[in-house]
Design a protein around this motif. Sequence first.
Motif, mmCIF file in Angstrom:
data_model
loop_
_atom_site.group_PDB
_atom_site.id
_atom_site.type_symbol
_atom_site.label_atom_id
_atom_site.label_comp_id
_atom_site.label_asym_id
_atom_site.label_seq_id
_atom_site.Cartn_x
_atom_site.Cartn_y
_atom_site.Cartn_z
ATOM 1 N N ILE A 1 0.850 -1.204 0.000
ATOM 2 C CA ILE A 1 0.000 0.000 0.000
ATOM 3 C C ILE A 1 0.881 1.248 0.000
ATOM 4 O O ILE A 1 0.649 2.192 -0.765
ATOM 5 N N LYS A 2 1.917 1.260 0.846
ATOM 6 C CA LYS A 2 2.822 2.417 0.909
ATOM 7 C C LYS A 2 3.533 2.633 -0.423
ATOM 8 O O LYS A 2 3.622 3.767 -0.911
ATOM 9 N N GLU A 3 4.027 1.548 -1.008
ATOM 10 C CA GLU A 3 4.735 1.651 -2.301
ATOM 11 C C GLU A 3 3.833 2.252 -3.371
ATOM 12 O O GLU A 3 4.237 3.138 -4.136
ATOM 13 N N LEU A 4 2.596 1.770 -3.437
ATOM 14 C CA LEU A 4 1.673 2.225 -4.482
ATOM 15 C C LEU A 4 1.273 3.687 -4.302
ATOM 16 O O LEU A 4 1.232 4.458 -5.272
ATOM 17 N N LEU A 5 0.990 4.088 -3.076
ATOM 18 C CA LEU A 5 0.496 5.452 -2.851
ATOM 19 C C LEU A 5 1.574 6.508 -3.073
ATOM 20 O O LEU A 5 1.273 7.629 -3.485
ATOM 21 N N ILE A 6 2.830 6.153 -2.813
ATOM 22 C CA ILE A 6 3.914 7.111 -3.053
ATOM 23 C C ILE A 6 4.076 7.382 -4.550
ATOM 24 O O ILE A 6 4.566 8.440 -4.950
ATOM 25 N N THR A 7 3.621 6.440 -5.389
ATOM 26 C CA THR A 7 3.767 6.609 -6.841
ATOM 27 C C THR A 7 2.618 7.406 -7.471
ATOM 28 O O THR A 7 2.552 7.513 -8.692
ATOM 29 N N VAL A 8 1.717 7.933 -6.655
ATOM 30 C CA VAL A 8 0.607 8.733 -7.211
ATOM 31 C C VAL A 8 1.142 9.908 -8.013
ATOM 32 O O VAL A 8 0.604 10.284 -9.047
ATOM 33 N N GLY A 9 2.239 10.506 -7.546
ATOM 34 C CA GLY A 9 2.850 11.616 -8.272
ATOM 35 C C GLY A 9 2.262 12.970 -7.886
ATOM 36 O O GLY A 9 1.498 13.090 -6.926
ATOM 37 N N THR A 10 2.599 13.979 -8.664
ATOM 38 C CA THR A 10 2.180 15.362 -8.384
ATOM 39 C C THR A 10 0.872 15.664 -9.100
ATOM 40 O O THR A 10 0.705 15.333 -10.271
ATOM 41 N N LEU A 11 -0.058 16.283 -8.378
ATOM 42 C CA LEU A 11 -1.303 16.743 -8.986
ATOM 43 C C LEU A 11 -1.223 18.253 -9.197
ATOM 44 O O LEU A 11 -0.783 18.991 -8.309
ATOM 45 N N GLU A 12 -1.632 18.699 -10.374
ATOM 46 C CA GLU A 12 -1.643 20.129 -10.711
ATOM 47 C C GLU A 12 -3.052 20.682 -10.502
ATOM 48 O O GLU A 12 -4.035 20.071 -10.917
ATOM 49 N N PHE A 13 -3.125 21.836 -9.868
ATOM 50 C CA PHE A 13 -4.411 22.500 -9.632
ATOM 51 C C PHE A 13 -4.388 23.871 -10.308
ATOM 52 O O PHE A 13 -3.356 24.304 -10.808
ATOM 53 N N THR A 14 -5.508 24.556 -10.260
ATOM 54 C CA THR A 14 -5.591 25.885 -10.878
ATOM 55 C C THR A 14 -4.589 26.843 -10.249
ATOM 56 O O THR A 14 -3.893 27.576 -10.946
ATOM 57 N N GLY A 15 -4.478 26.797 -8.911
ATOM 58 C CA GLY A 15 -3.592 27.744 -8.251
ATOM 59 C C GLY A 15 -2.361 27.141 -7.629
ATOM 60 O O GLY A 15 -1.646 27.809 -6.873
ATOM 61 N N GLY A 16 -2.075 25.869 -7.937
ATOM 62 C CA GLY A 16 -0.901 25.263 -7.321
ATOM 63 C C GLY A 16 -0.727 23.802 -7.692
ATOM 64 O O GLY A 16 -1.321 23.298 -8.642
ATOM 65 N N LYS A 17 0.084 23.117 -6.907
ATOM 66 C CA LYS A 17 0.348 21.696 -7.122
ATOM 67 C C LYS A 17 0.750 21.065 -5.793
ATOM 68 O O LYS A 17 1.184 21.765 -4.869
ATOM 69 N N ALA A 18 0.602 19.728 -5.693
ATOM 70 C CA ALA A 18 0.940 19.032 -4.443
ATOM 71 C C ALA A 18 1.243 17.563 -4.745
ATOM 72 O O ALA A 18 0.891 17.045 -5.809
ATOM 73 N N GLU A 19 1.910 16.914 -3.789
ATOM 74 C CA GLU A 19 2.230 15.495 -3.925
ATOM 75 C C GLU A 19 2.170 14.820 -2.562
ATOM 76 O O GLU A 19 2.274 15.476 -1.522
ATOM 77 N N ILE A 20 2.002 13.504 -2.585
ATOM 78 C CA ILE A 20 2.052 12.710 -1.358
ATOM 79 C C ILE A 20 3.519 12.439 -1.036
ATOM 80 O O ILE A 20 4.226 11.818 -1.824
ATOM 81 N N LYS A 21 3.974 12.923 0.100
ATOM 82 C CA LYS A 21 5.381 12.766 0.486
ATOM 83 C C LYS A 21 5.631 11.504 1.306
ATOM 84 O O LYS A 21 6.716 10.943 1.281
ATOM 85 N N GLU A 22 4.616 11.064 2.052
ATOM 86 C CA GLU A 22 4.826 9.925 2.948
ATOM 87 C C GLU A 22 3.489 9.326 3.361
ATOM 88 O O GLU A 22 2.494 10.043 3.506
#
Length: 201
Positions: A76-97
């Motif tokens: 589960i941890k391995e898979l969720l870390i590979t979600v990557g970065t999501l781009e939004f209208t005013g920014g972007k974010a990623e799952i770090k841990e």
Amino acid sequence: MEDGGEKVSSQQPQGASYTYWVREATPDAVPLPVPKMLSQNDIVSQNSDPATLGSVWNRAGTWEEKSLNKWASDRIKELLITVGTLEFTGGKAEIKEVSNCIGDAFLVTVRNKKRVGYTYELTLKVKGEWIIQEEKKMVKGRIEIPEFSFGELDDLQMEVKLSDEKDLLHQDKKQICQDLKKFLQPVREKLLQFEQELKDR
């Protein structure tokens, strides 16, 4: 005392007590089964029988349960870390841990049929940046996913909590939380992949 011509003694033989309820060992009693280590031939013959599931000792395929907790939590941890970065209208974010991954996963063999299941709850640490009032700001937070189980991923829910929100206006916090909730779909897809891998084990 006489009853019907037979003498009935009111006295019991010494030492008789209630031991007649206990099955006492006798020389001709059936011995207890002795544990036997399986040979390589036993294992090979088991592997050549595709109709039997579970362990070698469980040829009848009755009840057998195997814990998959270690594999499941790591996967589960391995898979969720590979979600990557999501781009939004005013920014972007990623799952770090994946900071919290608590639950159970198991494989059960019942009547020679394989069944799997799991129950988990997760906390994901996220980090991103948004343009707020024409200024780039780094934002950290966490996504909490309450308990979910096998076959229930359509009902997956998440709650977003921001770590640094003192400098953010209410409307900015609301927008960032709405953005971070867009992780729901990619997280669900990764968990569906995990569920399929679990079924294939």
